[in-house]
Motif scaffolding. Sequence first.
Motif, PDB file in Angstrom:
ATOM      1  N   LYS A 127       0.860  -1.192   0.000  1.00 35.66           N
ATOM      2  CA  LYS A 127       0.000   0.000   0.000  1.00 35.66           C
ATOM      3  C   LYS A 127       0.892   1.236   0.000  1.00 35.66           C
ATOM      4  O   LYS A 127       1.864   1.312   0.756  1.00 35.66           O
ATOM      5  N   GLU A 128       0.539   2.204  -0.826  1.00 36.10           N
ATOM      6  CA  GLU A 128       1.373   3.408  -0.943  1.00 36.10           C
ATOM      7  C   GLU A 128       1.364   4.231   0.341  1.00 36.10           C
ATOM      8  O   GLU A 128       0.416   4.191   1.128  1.00 36.10           O
ATOM      9  N   VAL A 129       2.443   4.992   0.518  1.00 37.90           N
ATOM     10  CA  VAL A 129       2.611   5.931   1.626  1.00 37.90           C
ATOM     11  C   VAL A 129       2.817   7.307   1.025  1.00 37.90           C
ATOM     12  O   VAL A 129       3.533   7.455   0.029  1.00 37.90           O
ATOM     13  N   ALA A 130       2.191   8.326   1.624  1.00 36.92           N
ATOM     14  CA  ALA A 130       2.368   9.708   1.162  1.00 36.92           C
ATOM     15  C   ALA A 130       2.737  10.596   2.346  1.00 36.92           C
ATOM     16  O   ALA A 130       2.090  10.550   3.394  1.00 36.92           O
ATOM     17  N   ILE A 131       3.772  11.384   2.148  1.00 35.96           N
ATOM     18  CA  ILE A 131       4.204  12.383   3.120  1.00 35.96           C
ATOM     19  C   ILE A 131       4.162  13.713   2.368  1.00 35.96           C
ATOM     20  O   ILE A 131       4.919  13.919   1.416  1.00 35.96           O
ATOM     21  N   TYR A 132       3.272  14.589   2.786  1.00 30.35           N
ATOM     22  CA  TYR A 132       3.034  15.823   2.044  1.00 30.35           C
ATOM     23  C   TYR A 132       4.061  16.896   2.395  1.00 30.35           C
ATOM     24  O   TYR A 132       4.962  16.678   3.218  1.00 30.35           O
ATOM     25  N   ASP A 133       3.945  18.074   1.778  1.00 27.44           N
ATOM     26  CA  ASP A 133       4.908  19.167   1.926  1.00 27.44           C
ATOM     27  C   ASP A 133       5.044  19.621   3.379  1.00 27.44           C
ATOM     28  O   ASP A 133       4.085  19.597   4.152  1.00 27.44           O
ATOM     29  N   HIS A 134       6.247  20.076   3.703  1.00 31.33           N
ATOM     30  CA  HIS A 134       6.566  20.746   4.965  1.00 31.33           C
ATOM     31  C   HIS A 134       6.358  19.866   6.190  1.00 31.33           C
ATOM     32  O   HIS A 134       6.011  20.367   7.264  1.00 31.33           O
ATOM     33  N   VAL A 135       6.595  18.577   6.054  1.00 30.92           N
ATOM     34  CA  VAL A 135       6.469  17.649   7.177  1.00 30.92           C
ATOM     35  C   VAL A 135       7.830  17.451   7.820  1.00 30.92           C
ATOM     36  O   VAL A 135       8.847  17.376   7.135  1.00 30.92           O
ATOM     37  N   TRP A 136       7.829  17.352   9.144  1.00 25.34           N
ATOM     38  CA  TRP A 136       9.040  17.048   9.906  1.00 25.34           C
ATOM     39  C   TRP A 136       8.759  15.763  10.669  1.00 25.34           C
ATOM     40  O   TRP A 136       7.778  15.677  11.416  1.00 25.34           O
ATOM     41  N   ILE A 137       9.623  14.772  10.483  1.00 27.78           N
ATOM     42  CA  ILE A 137       9.470  13.481  11.145  1.00 27.78           C
ATOM     43  C   ILE A 137      10.699  13.253  12.018  1.00 27.78           C
ATOM     44  O   ILE A 137      11.835  13.269  11.532  1.00 27.78           O
ATOM     45  N   GLY A 138      10.471  13.047  13.308  1.00 24.75           N
ATOM     46  CA  GLY A 138      11.561  12.851  14.265  1.00 24.75           C
ATOM     47  C   GLY A 138      12.252  11.506  14.095  1.00 24.75           C
ATOM     48  O   GLY A 138      11.837  10.654  13.315  1.00 24.75           O
ATOM     49  N   GLY A 139      13.298  11.307  14.882  1.00 24.12           N
ATOM     50  CA  GLY A 139      14.087  10.087  14.811  1.00 24.12           C
ATOM     51  C   GLY A 139      13.332   8.856  15.295  1.00 24.12           C
ATOM     52  O   GLY A 139      12.417   8.942  16.110  1.00 24.12           O
TER      53      GLY A 139
END
Length: 191
Positions: A127-139
Amino acid sequence: MTEKQKMLKGHLYQPYSDELIKERDFCKKVLYEYNLLKPDDRENREYILKRLLDCKGELCIEQPFYCSYGYNIHIGMNFYSDVHLTILDKAPVYIGDNVVLGPNVNIYTSTYPYNEIERLKGLEYAKEVAIYDHVWIGGNVTILPGVKINRGAIIGAGSVVVDDIPPYVIAAGNPCKVIRSITSDDVKKKW
């Protein structure tokens, strides 16, 4: 329909077909070359990544980096990932513009049937994953198959993202839940 076509359409497929094994081996070969480059060899690092990934613009993925195929990863402008990014891209992974990932982020698209007989046959689907603009993902964040992280969201370190995340929120935990909206005070804050 080939196993690759089934994979790309989100159907059950056999990942050990000759075609898919050959494509994963090619990806591993390119990543081996990438991960052994000197860290200051930026020109070759970007060249190698752009051979493998679909990138709109400048990107920086700190070494080491791992993925399954590469061709299913679509990255926007101004992307940065810290060390140990792993993307199991058996379905498309869309990453927007101005996205930052901390160290040890895992993005998974593959999943397995609930039916044990199908699992014993080695079948899986993606299943596809989408991360849109201006996202910050921590460690140390893990993003599971089918998830969408909407514009401007922040995902706290150590989270396991199992459901879609709305825009402009701070979310964290296992499972990852919305903690609060990002406010105008947050935007104005000076560190």
